[in-house]
Motif scaffolding. Structure first.
Motif, PDB file in Angstrom:
ATOM      1  N   ILE B   7       0.752  -1.302   0.090  1.00  0.00           N
ATOM      2  CA  ILE B   7       0.046  -0.043   0.282  1.00  0.00           C
ATOM      3  C   ILE B   7       0.761   1.104   0.147  1.00  0.00           C
ATOM      4  CG2 ILE B   7      -0.280   0.324   2.560  1.00  0.00           C
ATOM      5  CD1 ILE B   7      -3.269   0.460   1.864  1.00  0.00           C
ATOM      6  N   ASN B   8       2.070   0.984   0.497  1.00  0.00           N
ATOM      7  CA  ASN B   8       2.783   2.106   0.707  1.00  0.00           C
ATOM      8  C   ASN B   8       4.065   2.550  -0.373  1.00  0.00           C
ATOM      9  OD1 ASN B   8       2.085   4.043   2.552  1.00  0.00           O
ATOM     10  ND2 ASN B   8       3.553   3.478   4.171  1.00  0.00           N
ATOM     11  N   ALA B  18      -3.992   3.787  -1.768  1.00  0.00           N
ATOM     12  CA  ALA B  18      -5.166   3.726  -0.858  1.00  0.00           C
ATOM     13  C   ALA B  18      -6.439   4.265  -1.547  1.00  0.00           C
ATOM     14  CB  ALA B  18      -5.067   4.466   0.382  1.00  0.00           C
ATOM     15  N   ILE B  21      -7.889   1.879  -3.824  1.00  0.00           N
ATOM     16  CA  ILE B  21      -8.658   0.928  -3.519  1.00  0.00           C
ATOM     17  C   ILE B  21     -10.034   1.480  -3.420  1.00  0.00           C
ATOM     18  CG2 ILE B  21      -9.165  -0.446  -1.370  1.00  0.00           C
ATOM     19  CD1 ILE B  21      -6.342  -0.834  -0.640  1.00  0.00           C
ATOM     20  N   PHE B  22     -10.316   2.668  -2.767  1.00  0.00           N
ATOM     21  CA  PHE B  22     -11.965   3.070  -2.811  1.00  0.00           C
ATOM     22  C   PHE B  22     -12.168   3.349  -4.085  1.00  0.00           C
ATOM     23  CE2 PHE B  22     -10.099   4.480   1.273  1.00  0.00           C
ATOM     24  CZ  PHE B  22     -10.934   4.074   1.975  1.00  0.00           C
TER      25      PHE B  22
ATOM     26  N   GLU C 228       3.829   2.829  10.078  1.00  0.00           N
ATOM     27  CA  GLU C 228       3.275   3.687   9.173  1.00  0.00           C
ATOM     28  C   GLU C 228       2.399   2.913   8.061  1.00  0.00           C
ATOM     29  OE1 GLU C 228       5.476   6.487   6.737  1.00  0.00           O
ATOM     30  OE2 GLU C 228       6.275   7.100   8.383  1.00  0.00           O
ATOM     31  N   VAL C 229       3.072   1.605   7.973  1.00  0.00           N
ATOM     32  CA  VAL C 229       2.555   0.916   6.796  1.00  0.00           C
ATOM     33  C   VAL C 229       1.072   0.519   7.552  1.00  0.00           C
ATOM     34  CG1 VAL C 229       2.718  -1.311   5.492  1.00  0.00           C
ATOM     35  CG2 VAL C 229       4.785   0.174   6.040  1.00  0.00           C
ATOM     36  N   LYS C 232      -2.006   2.990   7.756  1.00  0.00           N
ATOM     37  CA  LYS C 232      -2.667   3.254   6.494  1.00  0.00           C
ATOM     38  C   LYS C 232      -3.747   2.360   6.068  1.00  0.00           C
ATOM     39  CE  LYS C 232      -0.680   5.471   3.242  1.00  0.00           C
ATOM     40  NZ  LYS C 232       0.227   5.522   1.923  1.00  0.00           N
ATOM     41  N   TRP C 233      -3.129   1.100   6.325  1.00  0.00           N
ATOM     42  CA  TRP C 233      -4.079   0.150   6.121  1.00  0.00           C
ATOM     43  C   TRP C 233      -5.332   0.111   6.996  1.00  0.00           C
ATOM     44  CZ3 TRP C 233      -4.886  -4.004   2.940  1.00  0.00           C
ATOM     45  CH2 TRP C 233      -3.764  -4.475   1.734  1.00  0.00           C
ATOM     46  N   TYR C 235      -6.658   2.869   8.467  1.00  0.00           N
ATOM     47  CA  TYR C 235      -7.593   3.534   8.105  1.00  0.00           C
ATOM     48  C   TYR C 235      -8.302   3.395   6.874  1.00  0.00           C
ATOM     49  CZ  TYR C 235      -5.801   7.044  11.720  1.00  0.00           C
ATOM     50  OH  TYR C 235      -5.590   7.834  12.697  1.00  0.00           O
ATOM     51  N   VAL C 236      -7.830   2.684   5.862  1.00  0.00           N
ATOM     52  CA  VAL C 236      -8.308   2.337   4.824  1.00  0.00           C
ATOM     53  C   VAL C 236      -9.557   1.391   4.979  1.00  0.00           C
ATOM     54  CG1 VAL C 236      -8.430   1.207   2.512  1.00  0.00           C
ATOM     55  CG2 VAL C 236      -6.639   2.740   3.128  1.00  0.00           C
ATOM     56  N   THR C 239     -12.411   2.962   7.049  1.00  0.00           N
ATOM     57  CA  THR C 239     -13.548   3.690   6.366  1.00  0.00           C
ATOM     58  C   THR C 239     -14.413   2.964   5.457  1.00  0.00           C
ATOM     59  OG1 THR C 239     -11.468   5.122   6.071  1.00  0.00           O
ATOM     60  CG2 THR C 239     -13.349   5.556   4.772  1.00  0.00           C
ATOM     61  N   MET C 240     -13.722   2.035   4.860  1.00  0.00           N
ATOM     62  CA  MET C 240     -14.362   0.827   4.101  1.00  0.00           C
ATOM     63  C   MET C 240     -15.469   0.219   4.971  1.00  0.00           C
ATOM     64  SD  MET C 240     -14.016   0.354   0.889  1.00  0.00           S
ATOM     65  CE  MET C 240     -12.831  -0.370   0.234  1.00  0.00           C
ATOM     66  N   ILE C 275     -15.565  -6.944   1.444  1.00  0.00           N
ATOM     67  CA  ILE C 275     -14.040  -6.233   1.156  1.00  0.00           C
ATOM     68  C   ILE C 275     -13.220  -5.988   2.329  1.00  0.00           C
ATOM     69  CG2 ILE C 275     -12.958  -4.489  -0.261  1.00  0.00           C
ATOM     70  CD1 ILE C 275     -15.271  -4.413  -2.158  1.00  0.00           C
ATOM     71  N   MET C 279      -9.538  -7.234   2.932  1.00  0.00           N
ATOM     72  CA  MET C 279      -8.155  -6.688   2.997  1.00  0.00           C
ATOM     73  C   MET C 279      -7.418  -6.913   4.207  1.00  0.00           C
ATOM     74  SD  MET C 279      -9.811  -3.117   1.608  1.00  0.00           S
ATOM     75  CE  MET C 279      -8.516  -1.940   2.695  1.00  0.00           C
TER      76      MET C 279
END
Ligand code: HEM
Ligand code: HEM
Ligand SMILES: [Fe+2]
Lengths: 89, 193, 458
Positions: B7-8, B18, B21-22, C228-229, C232-233, C235-236, C239-240, C275, C279
């Motif tokens: 992802i990064n 990211a 993905i959305f 950090e990696v 971000k995952w 948060y994604v 949100t989903m 989904i 993930m």
């Protein structure tokens, strides 16, 4: 050369505008039927791919991404076409 | 393993992975709704055609032009930031933002006309789809505007550079998706019959 | 253990495991009652056993979440817990209230319980999962708020990380959505709305934030992968989760009297709910593949990976199976629902709590990891419980499919009870798998008592 490149998005934009006007006029002309439907879908396909390739700038990326955007339209578009043809009967 | 793994990592998709993905998830959702619309229509073509004629095609068309143009502005904004021009980038994006506002206003007038005519999602299947699809899309326009606004503010502060403009590309990609979906939605729901 | 106050987690974990055992025993009683109708009649009627089974489930998961967050938050915030004393007081209040409530269920007819506890003042009882008498419900709110308060105060005075923010949000949602359980309108349609706003928005909304945060925490710890990696995952994913999960509530509106468009909205959005679960699986395996260290606690890694897979299977796959309106039309409220309910609750929430316990408990007991023999036993218990639960789900799915066919699709539909007779073989098989599950659980409990050199292996 640099100038050409800068103009390019403008050309795409104008093309999209023109295609939209065609779509709209076809709608206003109250035409319907298989030919019109397929024409409209074809125009939509061109528009969507212009956006994907030039606006979203996928043209220079991996084949996969363009394939997704194109495949998406092909699948969704042909299912829509199929449904409309079913409705014609 | 799918590329979503990294992802990064710098991927060649413009912007942060990211957001893609959305974008793909949203396209999937809209795609299902588009196809569902088409097949529901096939069940009752007359009703769909009759209801479709009550839509304001002109405002749909204007909105298409508005979104296409705003997308074009965003393309210019990205081009500007790639040359390190924060201020110009902010200007282009502000243009796009304003056009987003125009879209919203036109859309609200359209919604208002329908609600004033006592049309709701329960009126019939066509209106159910029309209202769902356009409302769902409407929310994306609003979301896109929020993203644009955040980028504009950062750009105004000179927050991007020729090295670091992923943020701009991320927002741009989202905005183009909003445009992309509308380009399919407009002929499907307003025009084709 | 980096911070002294983390020790309060231990109490919570022990209580959680104890109640888990109780839940399973009542599950087995019910499983037998399914095929031997008068088993334990009239001492423990089915409806009472059911209430105890499901309520113990919720309560032990809550104990697990609380214990886990008391362990996790100080470490994330790099500071002692705001008030360990409050955490301990809350623990005893919750435990006593829980025990009294369960005894009430078992010893007092439900109607009398309702009368004694003021259900005519504010009518809240009688709905699945939310059967608790009014004082218990109030108690739950107080306990949840005190937990939230303690955690948020700790987060505020220390380092703020994505994990602790997501976890706090999840807890806030848990507390807030529980408030819907206090409103029980007479109108059956509305009643269902409010019920689902607790049940669905919990498991397919805010609890998933808790799940994601805890999984992320353990994965960072055992793999040493960059924060950090992971962030971000996280948060994604959340949100989903929230977007699909909140609108996805519509998959419960199909047949309860809500407007028909919910059949579309509910179907489409809930169909996207798998989904984020997918993930999560990709994320977990990806982290472990890229690990920077070999953590001596192999068992914890297994639990974490297991959680991500089983949550996807139970919630994502088994949920998707019946989430589209045309399918749900036939499967609604059948054994298929029970299959999904079991696999999802176990795969997502039971397992994430066990993951946290597996990671934290050795450290709370003063070592990085358990002795090798204990870990092997723990891993056996993982496989026994996971596989037997998978079989329970498969048997119930089989039962559900036959049930749908005989009762709802066949040209000569049979009555409910006649169908139940036809599918009793599946229920016997489920009970058998349930016994294996119990063995797995006992083995798990046993693993805590294995002595030996605690060392890293392999
Ligand atoms: C960890 C997450 C989940 C848990 C713990 C869970 C648990 C449950 C439980 C216990 C029920 C039964 C409720 C009742 O008593 O009626 C249920 C129903 C249902 N769940 Fe889930 N679920 C989860 C995720 C999902 C997901 C992601 C989907 C969809 C993709 C889904 C789809 C459904 C549907 C459609 C029903 C209604 C079944 C019926 O009509 O009888 N669930 N879930
Ligand atoms: C291991 C042996 C178990 C057995 C034999 C068992 C048996 C049962 C039975 C018979 C019911 C009632 C179904 C009905 O009303 O018809 C039930 C409900 C339920 N059980 Fe279990 N159970 C077991 C373990 C578990 C575990 C480990 C979990 C979760 C972690 C769990 C979660 C649930 C839930 C959520 C319900 C309510 C389901 C719904 O509303 O559809 N059970 N169980
Ligand atoms: Fe649900």
């Amino acid at each position: 050369m640099a100038n050409n490149k800068a103009l390019f998005p403008t050309v795409i934009w104008l093309t999209l505008v023109a295609l939209t006007i065609i779509t709209f006029s076809l709608g206003e002309s109250a035409m319907s039927g298989k030919g019109v439907m397929l024409t409209l879908l074809a125009i939509t396909m061109i528009k969507s791919q212009l956006v994907a390739n030039y606006f979203m700038a996928l043209r220079k990326t991996k084949f996969l991404w363009r394939a997704i955007m194109f495949g998406y339209f092909i699948i969704v578009g042909s299912l829509i076409a199929m449904a409309y043809l079913m409705g014609l009967k | 393993m799918p590329p979503a793994i990294n992802i990064n990592n710098q991927d060649d998709l413009p912007g942060d992975f990211a957001i893609w993905i959305f974008i793909f998830a949203e396209m999937l959702a809209f795609g299902v709704l588009f196809v569902a619309y088409a097949f529901s229509r096939a069940q009752d073509v007359e009703l769909f055609n009759a209801s479709q004629l009550t839509l304001s095609r002109i405002s749909g068309a204007i909105n298409t032009l508005v979104l296409i143009t705003s997308s074009y502005f965003v393309v210019q904004g990205v081009a500007a930031i790639k040359r390190g021009l924060n201020k110009q980038c902010a200007h282009w994006l502000t243009g796009a933002f304003i056009l987003g506002g125009v879209f919203v206003v036109i859309k609200m007038v359209e919604f208002h006309a329908k609600f004033a005519a006592d049309i709701t999602m329960s009126t019939n299947n066509f209106y159910m789809f029309y209202l769902s699809l356009t409302f769902f899309h409407f929310m994306h326009v609003l979301m896109g505007m929020v993203i644009l606004a955040m980028i504009i503010m950062k750009a105004k502060r000179g927050g991007y550079s020729t090295q670091d403009y992923v943020g701009v590309e991320t927002g741009a990609s989202f905005w183009h998706m909003v445009d992309f979906l509308w380009i399919i939605l407009f002929p499907l729901v307003y025009i084709i019959r | 253990m980096k911070y002294k106050s983390q020790a309060v987690a231990k109490l919570y974990f022990i209580a959680a495991i104890g109640l888990f055992l109780g839940q399973i025993l009542f599950g087995l009683i019910m499983g037998l009652q399914y095929v031997v109708g008068d088993f334990l009649f009239p001492v423990i009627p089915f409806n009472v056993a059911r209430m105890v089974h499901t309520n113990l489930l919720i309560v032990w998961l809550l104990f697990g979440f609380m214990g886990a967050s008391y362990y996790l938050i100080p470490e994330e915030s790099e500071t002692e817990l705001y008030s360990p004393k409050l955490a301990i007081i809350t623990f005893w209040i919750f435990l006593v209230a829980g025990a009294v409530t369960v005894l009430g269920y078992l010893l007092v007819p439900y109607a009398s319980l309702a009368k004694w506890t003021g259900n005519d003042l504010l009518n809240t009882m009688g709905r699945e999962f939310l059967e608790q008498p009014l004082p218990t419900k109030v108690g739950i709110v107080i306990v949840a708020l005190s937990w939230l308060f303690n955690i948020v105060m700790t987060v505020l005075k220390g380092r703020k990380t994505a994990i602790s923010i997501v976890l706090s949000l999840g807890m806030l949602g848990l507390a807030v959505f529980f408030l819907f359980s206090f409103y029980n309108p007479v109108n059956l349609v509305k009643d269902k709305f409010y019920w689902w706003w607790v049940v669905h928005l919990w498991v397919e909304g805010v609890w998933e934030l808790i799940l994601g945060a805890m999984l992320a925490f353990v994965l960072i710890k055992v793999t040493g992968v960059d924060r950090e990696v992971v962030e971000k995952w996280l948060y994604v994913i959340i949100t989903m989760t929230l977007v699909t999960g909140i609108i996805g509530t519509g998959h419960h509106y199909f047949w309860i009297g809500a407007p028909a468009y919910w059949q579309w909205w509910g179907s489409v959005f809930s169909a996207l709910e798998p989904i984020p679960f997918l993930m999560m699986t990709i994320f977990a395996f990806n982290m472990v593949n890229k690990r920077r260290r070999e953590h001596p606690n192999k068992a914890a890694v297994l639990w974490a990976l297991g959680t991500s897979v089983m949550a996807f299977l139970g919630a994502g796959l088994w949920g998707f199976l019946h989430t589209l309106a045309p399918i749900n039309y036939y499967t609604h409220g059948t054994q298929l629902t029970a299959a999904h309910g079991h696999l999802a609750f176990f795969g997502a929430y039971a397992l994430v709590v066990l993951t946290m316990i597996s990671y934290a408990m050795p450290i709370l007991r003063g070592r990085a990891a358990n002795p090798e023999r204990a870990q092997i036993m723990e891993m056996w218990s993982f496989w026994l419980m996971t596989i037997s639960m998978f079989f329970i789900a498969l048997f119930l799915t089989g039962a559900g499919i036959v049930q749908v066919w005989l009762q709802r699709m066949s040209p000569t539909p049979m009555s409910f009870m006649a169908v139940q007779d036809q599918i009793s073989i599946f229920y016997w098989a489920r009970e058998g798998a349930g016994l294996v599950f119990l063995i797995g659980l006992l083995l798990y409990i046993g693993s805590f008592f294995v002595k030996g050199e605690s060392r890293a292996f392999e």
